[in-house]
Design an enzyme around this catalytic site. Structure first.
Site: not given
Length: 378
Positions: A219, A265
């Site tokens: 990420d 997420d």
């Protein structure tokens, strides 16, 4: 797959607006607070209810509802696979027409979204059916070969109540396909997230740490190191992210200045939080200490992501803040309670393997009994 929270620049020019010399009107502080507060709430719902449903799923005996267990090898490979997928999508959007790609993706997620939403609302809808509802049973069976070589490809059992849920979900699907409305997008996104947390199981805490650690690096690299993540997230017209308009108070349901949160997420930390709930239950202490700790850690991590993004006015990789919080807080609690060994030694077996062993034992018992009966008769 995974995307960061969006860039909250106020008054940024739109692609079409820049050519006309117009800019998007700045979002009000109230609108921004409503948007990110709503994203936070929407992220918490599938994690909480998905974790609760994962406990029932782990105890289920129906083969079609058994969870998919993620091993340490799967966890180690996942960031690499996700990176290849993300880069492939980025190149596709650069080479081919975005319109045609999104058309194909819309049809694909139209089908997946209907199935996911139907599975999500089914337990709630069952409470509204009258006792005398004619709930007929159906089975969709697709096999290959014949005789002893016959192999099942699809074996799906459902009932009339499932068909009603499928019909209601199809209405949302058509709405999404025709209008691409943000509410329809969020209904599908919430369904995907809840199903992911419910049906994807980590086999132990170490595997969870490997998965979250790998995606932490993934990420951070794809958001801070390149523009790939943000570009794909903004180009990808599919319910892989939750969105909420920052100009809802000014434009109502037709608002178009969105803040976004990638489903990765939600699902990635969510399956770790669900694992800790099942670990809590395995301790048989009638407390959910690790679940509530990790749940509070998720709220803290996502809130910190929003705060940092608002201060620096730049898209943030949410896992940069979520991973240390979701792993660190429960480990600190385990250290304080002296249960670190129990936490990292907790192991979940693959329910499919367990079912196969049970079935094999059953067949072996029946075979032994049959042989014993034959000997007795002789």
């Amino acid at each position: 797959m995974d995307s960061a929270l969006s860039d909250p620049h106020n008054g940024s020019a739109e692609a079409g607006g820049a050519a006309n010399g117009t800019t998007r009107p700045p979002s009000t502080p109230e609108g921004i607070a409503l948007a990110y507060g709503s994203l936070l709430l929407m992220a918490l719902l599938p994690i909480f209810f998905g974790a609760l449903r994962s406990v029932r799923c782990a105890r289920g005996k129906n083969a079609s509802d058994m969870p998919e267990t993620i091993t340490s090898r799967d966890a180690a490979r996942f960031p690499i696979i996700a990176s290849c997928t993300l880069l492939g999508l980025y190149l596709f959007f650069k080479i081919f027409s975005q319109e045609y790609i999104n058309l194909l993706l819309s049809m694909y997620f139209f089908v997946l979204g209907i199935l996911a939403l139907s599975h999500t609302i089914s337990p709630f809808m069952n409470k509204f059916f009258p006792a005398n509802f004619p709930n007929r049973q159906y089975q969709l069976l697709f096999t290959q070969g014949s005789g002893e070589n016959k192999e099942e490809i699809i074996n799906y059992e459902f009932d009339a109540k499932d068909l009603v849920c499928l019909g209601l979900s199809s209405i949302v699907g058509v709405w999404y396909l025709l209008r691409k409305h943000w509410i329809a997008n969020n209904l599908f996104g919430l369904a995907f997230s809840l199903n992911g947390v419910e049906l994807l199981h980590l086999n132990n805490v170490s595997t969870g740490c490997i998965l979250l650690g790998g995606l932490f690096i993934y990420d951070v690299f794809w958001v801070f190191g390149t523009n790939v993540m943000v570009t794909v997230a903004k180009s990808f017209e599919a319910p892989i992210k939750l969105v909420f308009p920052q100009d809802l108070l000014e434009k109502g349901l037709e608002a178009d200045n969105f803040a976004m949160l990638g489903l990765g997420d939600i699902v990635i930390p969510g399956i770790f939080i669900a694992l800790l709930l099942r670990f809590d239950i395995s301790l048989k202490k009638n407390t959910h200490t690790y679940f509530y700790t990790s749940f509070a850690a998720y709220i803290f991590g996502l809130g910190l992501t929003i705060f940092i993004m608002h201060i620096f006015k730049h898209a943030q990789p949410a896992l940069l803040y979520l991973v240390p919080a979701c792993i660190g807080f429960p480990v600190l609690v385990a250290l304080a309670k002296g249960e670190v060994t129990e936490m990292f030694s907790y192991e979940e077996s693959n329910p499919k393997d367990a079912a196969a062993v049970t079935e094999g034992s059953k067949e072996g018992t029946e075979a032994s009994a049959s042989k014993g009966l034959e000997k007795k008769e002789k």
